[in-house]
Design a protein around this motif. Structure first.
Motif, PDB file in Angstrom:
ATOM      1  N   MET A  64      30.059  90.602  -5.673  1.00  0.00           N
ATOM      2  CA  MET A  64      30.773  89.764  -6.643  1.00  0.00           C
ATOM      3  C   MET A  64      31.902  88.983  -5.965  1.00  0.00           C
ATOM      4  N   LEU A  65      32.680  89.704  -5.105  1.00  0.00           N
ATOM      5  CA  LEU A  65      33.776  89.047  -4.413  1.00  0.00           C
ATOM      6  C   LEU A  65      33.282  87.906  -3.539  1.00  0.00           C
ATOM      7  N   TYR A  66      32.118  88.116  -2.885  1.00  0.00           N
ATOM      8  CA  TYR A  66      31.578  87.087  -2.001  1.00  0.00           C
ATOM      9  C   TYR A  66      31.324  85.786  -2.757  1.00  0.00           C
ATOM     10  N   GLN A  67      30.826  85.916  -3.992  1.00  0.00           N
ATOM     11  CA  GLN A  67      30.547  84.720  -4.784  1.00  0.00           C
ATOM     12  C   GLN A  67      31.831  83.954  -5.094  1.00  0.00           C
ATOM     13  N   PHE A  68      32.895  84.694  -5.443  1.00  0.00           N
ATOM     14  CA  PHE A  68      34.180  84.036  -5.716  1.00  0.00           C
ATOM     15  C   PHE A  68      34.732  83.368  -4.458  1.00  0.00           C
ATOM     16  N   VAL A  69      34.570  84.047  -3.319  1.00  0.00           N
ATOM     17  CA  VAL A  69      35.066  83.479  -2.064  1.00  0.00           C
ATOM     18  C   VAL A  69      34.360  82.162  -1.768  1.00  0.00           C
ATOM     19  N   ILE A  70      33.030  82.167  -1.838  1.00  0.00           N
ATOM     20  CA  ILE A  70      32.257  80.952  -1.549  1.00  0.00           C
ATOM     21  C   ILE A  70      32.608  79.840  -2.527  1.00  0.00           C
ATOM     22  N   ARG A  71      32.762  80.215  -3.815  1.00  0.00           N
ATOM     23  CA  ARG A  71      33.096  79.206  -4.825  1.00  0.00           C
ATOM     24  C   ARG A  71      34.450  78.570  -4.537  1.00  0.00           C
ATOM     25  N   ASN A  72      35.446  79.389  -4.223  1.00  0.00           N
ATOM     26  CA  ASN A  72      36.780  78.855  -3.974  1.00  0.00           C
ATOM     27  C   ASN A  72      36.845  78.038  -2.685  1.00  0.00           C
ATOM     28  N   LEU A  73      36.069  78.434  -1.667  1.00  0.00           N
ATOM     29  CA  LEU A  73      36.037  77.663  -0.429  1.00  0.00           C
ATOM     30  C   LEU A  73      35.431  76.282  -0.665  1.00  0.00           C
ATOM     31  N   ARG A  74      34.375  76.240  -1.471  1.00  0.00           N
ATOM     32  CA  ARG A  74      33.724  74.960  -1.766  1.00  0.00           C
ATOM     33  C   ARG A  74      34.562  74.102  -2.700  1.00  0.00           C
ATOM     34  N   LYS A  75      35.433  74.740  -3.457  1.00  0.00           N
ATOM     35  CA  LYS A  75      36.231  74.015  -4.439  1.00  0.00           C
ATOM     36  C   LYS A  75      37.297  73.151  -3.764  1.00  0.00           C
ATOM     37  N   ARG A  76      37.779  73.589  -2.595  1.00  0.00           N
ATOM     38  CA  ARG A  76      38.834  72.844  -1.875  1.00  0.00           C
ATOM     39  C   ARG A  76      38.391  72.610  -0.430  1.00  0.00           C
ATOM     40  N   PRO A  77      37.400  71.759  -0.224  1.00  0.00           N
ATOM     41  CA  PRO A  77      36.821  71.582   1.116  1.00  0.00           C
ATOM     42  C   PRO A  77      37.798  70.991   2.135  1.00  0.00           C
ATOM     43  N   LEU A  78      38.655  70.031   1.723  1.00  0.00           N
ATOM     44  CA  LEU A  78      39.548  69.384   2.683  1.00  0.00           C
ATOM     45  C   LEU A  78      40.559  70.362   3.254  1.00  0.00           C
ATOM     46  N   LEU A  79      41.205  71.137   2.369  1.00  0.00           N
ATOM     47  CA  LEU A  79      42.197  72.091   2.840  1.00  0.00           C
ATOM     48  C   LEU A  79      41.574  73.166   3.723  1.00  0.00           C
ATOM     49  N   ASN A  80      40.391  73.638   3.354  1.00  0.00           N
ATOM     50  CA  ASN A  80      39.723  74.657   4.164  1.00  0.00           C
ATOM     51  C   ASN A  80      39.211  74.078   5.486  1.00  0.00           C
ATOM     52  N   PHE A  81      38.818  72.807   5.460  1.00  0.00           N
ATOM     53  CA  PHE A  81      38.422  72.149   6.716  1.00  0.00           C
ATOM     54  C   PHE A  81      39.623  72.060   7.663  1.00  0.00           C
ATOM     55  N   ILE A  82      40.798  71.770   7.109  1.00  0.00           N
ATOM     56  CA  ILE A  82      42.012  71.714   7.932  1.00  0.00           C
ATOM     57  C   ILE A  82      42.280  73.084   8.562  1.00  0.00           C
ATOM     58  N   LYS A  83      42.081  74.148   7.783  1.00  0.00           N
ATOM     59  CA  LYS A  83      42.255  75.496   8.328  1.00  0.00           C
ATOM     60  C   LYS A  83      41.303  75.747   9.499  1.00  0.00           C
ATOM     61  N   VAL A  84      40.037  75.440   9.284  1.00  0.00           N
ATOM     62  CA  VAL A  84      39.015  75.710  10.303  1.00  0.00           C
ATOM     63  C   VAL A  84      39.273  74.903  11.571  1.00  0.00           C
ATOM     64  N   MET A  85      39.610  73.626  11.411  1.00  0.00           N
ATOM     65  CA  MET A  85      39.830  72.781  12.584  1.00  0.00           C
ATOM     66  C   MET A  85      41.067  73.228  13.359  1.00  0.00           C
ATOM     67  N   GLY A  86      42.097  73.669  12.645  1.00  0.00           N
ATOM     68  CA  GLY A  86      43.286  74.172  13.329  1.00  0.00           C
ATOM     69  C   GLY A  86      42.963  75.376  14.189  1.00  0.00           C
ATOM     70  N   LEU A  87      42.200  76.323  13.618  1.00  0.00           N
ATOM     71  CA  LEU A  87      41.800  77.507  14.384  1.00  0.00           C
ATOM     72  C   LEU A  87      40.885  77.128  15.544  1.00  0.00           C
ATOM     73  N   THR A  88      39.951  76.221  15.286  1.00  0.00           N
ATOM     74  CA  THR A  88      38.976  75.835  16.320  1.00  0.00           C
ATOM     75  C   THR A  88      39.651  75.187  17.519  1.00  0.00           C
ATOM     76  N   LEU A  89      40.506  74.206  17.253  1.00  0.00           N
ATOM     77  CA  LEU A  89      41.180  73.513  18.352  1.00  0.00           C
ATOM     78  C   LEU A  89      42.118  74.448  19.102  1.00  0.00           C
ATOM     79  N   GLY A  90      42.827  75.281  18.345  1.00  0.00           N
ATOM     80  CA  GLY A  90      43.735  76.225  18.995  1.00  0.00           C
ATOM     81  C   GLY A  90      42.997  77.191  19.900  1.00  0.00           C
ATOM     82  N   LEU A  91      41.910  77.785  19.404  1.00  0.00           N
ATOM     83  CA  LEU A  91      41.140  78.738  20.196  1.00  0.00           C
ATOM     84  C   LEU A  91      40.480  78.061  21.387  1.00  0.00           C
ATOM     85  N   SER A  92      39.963  76.846  21.190  1.00  0.00           N
ATOM     86  CA  SER A  92      39.323  76.121  22.303  1.00  0.00           C
ATOM     87  C   SER A  92      40.322  75.892  23.437  1.00  0.00           C
ATOM     88  N   GLY A  93      41.529  75.449  23.064  1.00  0.00           N
ATOM     89  CA  GLY A  93      42.548  75.232  24.091  1.00  0.00           C
ATOM     90  C   GLY A  93      42.936  76.510  24.800  1.00  0.00           C
TER      91      GLY A  93
END
Length: 730
Positions: A1-30
């Motif tokens: 049940m929790l997984y469904q809410f997580v996926i729904r909320n992630l899809r609901k705010r794609p721009l903000l979550n994309f910013i999170k992912v890109m920040g982690l990705t660039l930081g880890l890559s460096g």
């Protein structure tokens, strides 16, 4: 049940979550590539199985070239006796550079980058993988040669090279042709080695008794200081003198320390330095702080969006761990996506680095990469659970209305911290870049950027320099042609004894009447725009006859010779005493004094130099200045002249700017890496700022609407939303 809410909320705010992912990705890559680069730098020469016991053997003496510390040993013939004297030494090997820049095979000359005459013990001390041959016997016979796979391919193609003969041609450095027989083929030395020979050979003309890089292999558990302290006894016995009369100081440096802790004269290759390691390590730490704090900041700011979900869970009777599980699952999803993107970026980045810098940072580093992935992932997951970890559950339920404001305040503080760290990186980049640009722009011939150098041409080519120069100057694409003993970026360390009018040579044996020398063609000063403080340039048609010699000093030489003003030096009788038998340098006069310039790195002190010209001797490097903007035509003309005069010799050249960039390669690489990581840091910080701004705007939609209805201007709304950020960032 929790997984469904997580996926729904992630899809609901794609721009903000994309910013999170890109920040982690660039930081880890460096962070990954900084870590891999630092590991590569710190692991130089550790591939040798006996690296802990291999030491480079060097000496200094106040009576020899003013106590100058060279990376190689001028009297390397002593090494076998040293090994016999000290039972703590198991073996040794000497590497005497093969000079001349070419090898001869079937009447054709082939360029060599590095090549050494060595002892037969080479493969007992150093690790090198042989493709053909037995490492225990391949170098046993005099004149035996081992070549690398790439050099064998260049010279012999796909044929088996064993049994073929390669020769050092007769010339300036060798009185007659010296032949060697190929006995084996080896793999190229790894990139993180402090030397990379194209070939190795044992001497065919007797024991090594000249300048050589010397290494000793100590027995296990041997303290090198015992050998250093006992070296005075050895010298005393060798020279039949008292111990207190010996001034020679022995230095033993472990092979693993050479790359980052050695800056002696005549190093085999340019080394790195520990400053670069510290700077990049700090940059990685800053990048880690920025990427994680940005992620935590956005999670805190977005906590208010989950208030309905949290309240419903409370009404339905869920426990305290439900919210913790929710944020943990959401964070895991975001971190896993960022790890996947990091993997894709990492593969592409490594291909680029391998293609342009010949370094495969991912090779044999799987364990370190996994460690970084896991560590960063755990830190990211914990940072993603900040909304729960920072607030006790009671406050989270009962004071949720104020939580958003508090989180925005915390996020604002984190953003300010990020920009502060980014500004530190920007300042570092600006300082290092300006210093490096200043050094490059003040190097010989770099500003004009129209000078080519043909390094270490063979003696047969040197003998025809005047003809080569005359033919080149017939082309209107060529501006000037000259020649010099050391190339731009090189080290002028040769010193001759001198006689100066009004000075008496010292009576002791300390040889203090030594001065650095720099043979060159008469057009050298004009081509490189040297600034004359007094006097004039060389006479074009001057001949090598006694009494007609012409000498030019640099400022350092002026003071070294005990004179205070340039005018005082000009006109004085002067003579250099050549250490080479059969070569006489004519007596003459000092005709000019030039301002000091940096032949090598600006980090090194300018040595006293006496410039003189000598027909067909010591003009090892040809220098050609072409008309600006006509490089392609000039190269065609140069190649045409070269091919017509020297068809058997390879045509190769390098720009002066490129040669000095090699000298400053550590500083340039440091500046480039810091620039990249600064851009990444700013990008992450800006994405975090964008995310927080979006959150603030969404949370104040009603307030903005009311203000607009009451007549507020757009500029006033922007000031309301961004005033705090601008103030604190400023």
């Amino acid at each position: 049940m929790l997984y469904q809410f997580v996926i729904r909320n992630l899809r609901k705010r794609p721009l903000l979550n994309f910013i999170k992912v890109m920040g982690l990705t660039l930081g880890l890559s460096g962070i990954i590539f900084i870590s891999l680069f630092l590991k590569n730098e710190l692991a130089y020469d550790t591939f040798h199985s006996k690296a802990d016991r291999i030491y480079r053997f060097t000496t200094t003496n106040p009576g020899f070239l003013n106590n100058t510390h060279f990376a190689r040993l001028y009297n390397s013939e002593q090494i076998p006796d040293v090994v016999d004297y000290f039972p703590e030494i198991e073996s040794y090997v000497r590497l005497a550079p093969i000079r001349g820049g070419v090898m001869l095979h079937n009447e054709k000359y082939y360029d060599i980058n590095e090549a050494f005459v060595c002892d037969s013990t080479f493969f007992n001390v150093f690790d090198a993988q042989l493709v053909i041959g037995n490492k225990n016997t391949v170098l046993n016979a005099p004149g035996s040669m081992v070549v690398t796979k790439s050099f064998a391919q260049k010279v012999f193609g796909n044929e088996n090279p064993v049994g073929e003969v390669l020769s050092i041609p007769s010339g300036q450095f060798y009185g007659q042709q010296i032949d060697f027989t190929v006995k084996g083929v080896m793999e190229e030395f790894p990139q993180n080695s402090h030397f990379h020979p194209d070939l190795l050979t044992t001497s065919s003309t007797g024991p090594i008794s000249w300048w050589a890089f010397s290494y000793v292999l100590l027995n296990k558990n041997t303290n090198p200081h015992h050998i250093i302290s006992g070296y005075s006894n050895f010298i005393a016995l060798q020279n039949d003198q008292r111990i207190d009369q010996s001034q020679t100081q022995l230095h033993l440096q472990n092979i693993k320390d050479i790359h980052l802790h050695s800056d002696k004269l005549r190093e085999i290759e340019n080394n790195g330095n520990m400053v670069n390691i510290y700077v990049l390590a700090i940059a990685a730490f800053i990048l880690l702080l920025i990427s994680i704090s940005n992620y935590a900041s956005l999670n805190l700011g977005m906590a208010g969006f989950n208030q309905k979900f949290i309240n419903v869970n409370r009404i339905l009777g869920s426990g305290r761990n439900t919210n913790l599980k929710y944020f943990a699952i959401e964070s895991c999803c975001l971190v896993l996506v960022s790890l996947l993107f990091t993997l894709l970026i990492g593969i592409a980045t490594n291909l680029f680095i391998e293609k342009n810098f010949n370094i495969n940072l991912l090779h044999n580093n799987l364990s370190l990469i996994i460690f970084l992935f896991v560590s960063f992932g755990l830190i990211g997951i914990i940072a993603g659970m900040q909304p729960v970890l920072k607030q006790n559950l009671k406050r989270f339920y009962q004071k949720s209305d104020s939580l958003v404001g508090n989180n925005i305040f915390v996020s604002k503080g984190i953003i300010i911290t990020q920009y502060t760290l980014a500004i530190i990186l920007i300042a570092s980049v600006l300082i290092i870049t300006r210093q490096t640009n200043f050094a490059l722009n003040n190097s010989m011939g770099v500003k004009e950027d129209n000078i080519l150098v043909m390094e270490e041409v063979h003696a047969s080519v040197q003998q025809k320099f005047e003809v080569f120069k005359e033919e080149l100057l017939k082309h209107n694409t060529i501006q000037a042609v000259s020649a010099m003993m050391e190339p731009p970026g090189g080290e002028a360390n040769d010193m001759f004894e001198f006689q100066l009018e009004g000075q008496t040579p010292p009576a002791n044996e300390q040889r203090t009447n030594l001065v650095g020398v720099f043979p060159c063609d008469y057009s050298f000063a004009n081509l490189f725009n040297l600034h004359f403080l007094s006097g004039k340039n060389f006479t074009k048609d001057n001949t090598d006859t006694e009494g007609s010699g012409e000498y030019i000093l640099n400022e350092s030489a002026l003071h070294h010779l005990g004179m205070s003003t340039p005018d005082e030096a000009v006109g004085k009788d002067f003579k250099l005493q050549s250490p080479a038998q059969g070569i006489d340098i004519p007596r003459g006069k000092i005709i000019g004094v030039v301002k000091d310039f940096h032949l090598s790195s600006m980090k090194k002190k300018v040595n006293p130099l006496v410039f003189f010209k000598r027909d067909q001797l010591w003009l090892i490097n040809f220098v050609i200045a072409y008309q600006p903007g006509r490089q392609k035509e000039a190269l065609s003309d140069i190649k045409e002249v070269w091919t017509s005069l020297f068809p058997a010799y390879p045509f190769h050249y390098e720009s002066v700017g490129s040669m000095y960039r090699k000298v400053y390669k550590t500083e340039l690489l440091q500046a480039r890496l810091l620039t990249i990581f600064t851009v990444i840091s700013l990008f992450i910080s800006s994405m975090g700022l964008l995310g927080i701004s979006l959150l603030m705007a969404q949370q104040r939609v009603k307030e903005i609407g009311v203000r607009k209805v009451n007549g507020a201007k757009v500029s006033e709304i922007l000031q309301l939303l961004n005033g705090g950020f601008v103030k604190w960032v400023a």
